[in-house]
Enzyme design. Structure first.
Site, PDB file in Angstrom:
ATOM      1  N   LYS A 158       0.897  -1.261   0.108  1.00 18.12           N
ATOM      2  CA  LYS A 158      -0.059  -0.042  -0.051  1.00 18.12           C
ATOM      3  C   LYS A 158       1.046   1.511   0.129  1.00 18.12           C
ATOM      4  O   LYS A 158       1.947   1.249   0.243  1.00 18.12           O
ATOM      5  CB  LYS A 158      -0.873  -0.055   1.326  1.00 18.12           C
ATOM      6  CG  LYS A 158      -1.823  -1.296   1.332  1.00 18.12           C
ATOM      7  CD  LYS A 158      -2.615  -1.696   0.096  1.00 18.12           C
ATOM      8  CE  LYS A 158      -3.632  -2.507   0.300  1.00 18.12           C
ATOM      9  NZ  LYS A 158      -4.011  -3.221  -0.760  1.00 18.12           N
TER      10      LYS A 158
HETATM   11  C1  PLP Z   1      -9.642  -2.256  -1.377  1.00 22.95           C
HETATM   12  C2  PLP Z   1      -9.260  -2.983  -0.169  1.00 22.95           C
HETATM   13  N1  PLP Z   1      -9.949  -3.287   0.972  1.00 22.95           N
HETATM   14  C3  PLP Z   1      -9.484  -3.899   2.069  1.00 22.95           C
HETATM   15  C4  PLP Z   1      -8.258  -4.546   2.047  1.00 22.95           C
HETATM   16  C5  PLP Z   1      -7.811  -5.326   3.062  1.00 22.95           C
HETATM   17  O1  PLP Z   1      -6.663  -4.806   3.800  1.00 22.95           O
HETATM   18  P1  PLP Z   1      -5.415  -5.997   4.437  1.00 22.95           P
HETATM   19  O2  PLP Z   1      -4.828  -6.645   3.538  1.00 22.95           O
HETATM   20  O3  PLP Z   1      -4.708  -4.956   5.386  1.00 22.95           O
HETATM   21  O4  PLP Z   1      -6.404  -6.702   5.484  1.00 22.95           O
HETATM   22  C6  PLP Z   1      -7.378  -4.511   0.791  1.00 22.95           C
HETATM   23  C7  PLP Z   1      -5.979  -4.968   0.876  1.00 22.95           C
HETATM   24  O5  PLP Z   1      -5.753  -5.685   0.025  1.00 22.95           O
HETATM   25  C8  PLP Z   1      -7.985  -3.651  -0.245  1.00 22.95           C
HETATM   26  O6  PLP Z   1      -7.145  -3.592  -1.461  1.00 22.95           O
END
Ligand code: PLP
Length: 375
Positions: free
Chosen positions: A191
């Site tokens: 990210k």
């Molecule tokens: C649009 C979106 N929402 C939620 C998430 C979830 O994040 P995490 O991987 O930190 O749980 C991601 C992660 O890839 C994402 O791209």
């Protein structure tokens, strides 16, 4: 064809680590020597620094972006029988968090030029059960929060912003994560602000929601050994917090590097028949640079292995729209109900984009794409 190791990866996290190694070593040693590995000052400092960065009074850190979404929905009291409107074209975590509360995700199609949810369809899918809208600032492209905010206010709906891919994005000069009732961030390593593992945070202006989030993320405890609700254990580790605080100083620089690379791609890839470039807008943070291949020209699934053979890594975000995945079969969506999401799932391709990508590498990527597409 034999797979070829990519000379230019879609992303490379080792370059950032090399840049920061000397900064990280004393920070790591200080946390390890301090003995406070869960909570403590490193976490409190990061929460304060991130709240200031986003521009909200409250930041509640947690284990991941997925947990951030789940915690946000729980803090709003969203539960079985409720509906939450969200785009069909996103990562599964967006919808999964809704389902985990017992509520039903109601999927709307996206706009092909922004990749973001179609606001007319949000209006069409409102029912008496709708409690919230969960927009996703996909690939770092901010949703039209002015219009969504007006709509939500008029209908008494909460907004939970999925800012997982959009740390540093703005809509009309105002950061994402400050427009909605709650903003949910991911610090997954790729990210815009990435940890060296999992991490996430919820941002809010509302002190009561902030307190509720802190309870739910900590086993529902208001005081120690006195749980008032069913919670979970969702913590950002002290080491991750300390590294993220250090990385926050570099974020503006990394965001400008992402923007410069995206601007450059727009020039290098201009006017290629059959290729649609992502639409720019002020406040776009360019977590991904995602091209769309038109169906009457070269197929995405033909181009991708050819690029791989040429040593260029790419990614497909996302090959299957959320309601068409087996987990949501029971909701009985059909690709005809989400035509834009379905078309994008067949045609999108994300090219290498990360702050440390060199101009020479970018030239090579763009030149190869142009040559393969006959532009
Ligand atoms: C649009 C979106 N929402 C939620 C998430 C979830 O994040 P995490 O991987 O930190 O749980 C991601 C992660 O890839 C994402 O791209």
């Amino acid at each position: 064809m034999m797979p070829v190791a990519t000379a230019i990866p879609q992303f490379d996290l080792t370059r950032q680590y090399q840049q920061l190694q000397a900064v990280f070593t004393p920070i790591t040693q200080a946390v390890l020597a301090g003995g406070g590995y869960i909570g403590g000052t490193a976490v409190a400092q990061f929460e304060q620094a991130f709240a200031e960065y986003v521009g909200v009074p409250h930041c509640i850190s947690c284990n991941s972006g997925t947990d951030a979404l789940y915690l946000a929905l729980r803090a709003l009291g969203i539960t079985a029988g409720d509906e939450v409107i969200t785009p069909a074209f996103s990562f599964i975590a967006t919808a999964e968090a809704i389902s985990l509360t017992g509520a039903t995700p109601v999927f709307v199609d996206v706009e092909p030029d922004t990749f973001n949810l179609n606001l007319d369809q949000v209006v069409q899918r409102l029912t008496a059960k709708t409690k919230a809208v969960l927009p996703v600032h996909l690939f770092g492209r901010p949703v039209d929060m002015t219009a969504l905010h007006q709509l939500a206010q008029a209908r008494g709906l909460a907004i939970i912003e999925d800012c997982a891919q959009a740390t540093g994005s703005h809509w009309q000069g105002q950061p994402v994560g400050t427009w909605g009732t709650l903003g949910c961030f991911s610090f997954y390593p790729t990210k815009n602000l990435g940890a060296m593992g999992d991490g996430g945070a919820v941002t809010t202006h509302d002190p009561q929601l902030a307190q509720r989030l802190r309870e739910i993320k900590n086993h529902g405890q208001r005081e120690r050994y006195n749980s008032v609700t069913v919670g979970i254990n969702s913590r950002l580790d002290a080491l991750q917090a300390a590294w993220l605080t250090a990385k926050l100083d570099y974020l503006p620089q990394w965001l400008s590097q992402r923007r410069a690379l995206a601007d450059n791609y727009q020039k290098l890839l201009a006017n290629i028949p059959g290729l649609t470039l992502p639409q720019d807008c002020p406040g776009h943070s360019w977590n991904q640079y995602t091209i769309t291949l038109q169906s009457n020209h070269i197929n995405r699934d033909d181009l991708r292995p050819k690029l791989q053979q040429a040593g260029i890594g790419t990614a497909v975000y996302y090959p299957v729209p959320l309601p068409l995945q087996p987990v949501y079969e029971f909701l009985q969506y059909d690709k005809a109900t989400i035509p834009q999401s379905f078309a994008l799932s067949q045609r999108v391709l994300s090219l290498p984009l990360f702050p440390e990508l060199t101009p020479a590498e970018q030239q090579q990527v763009a030149g190869t794409v142009r040559r393969m597409l006959g532009g």
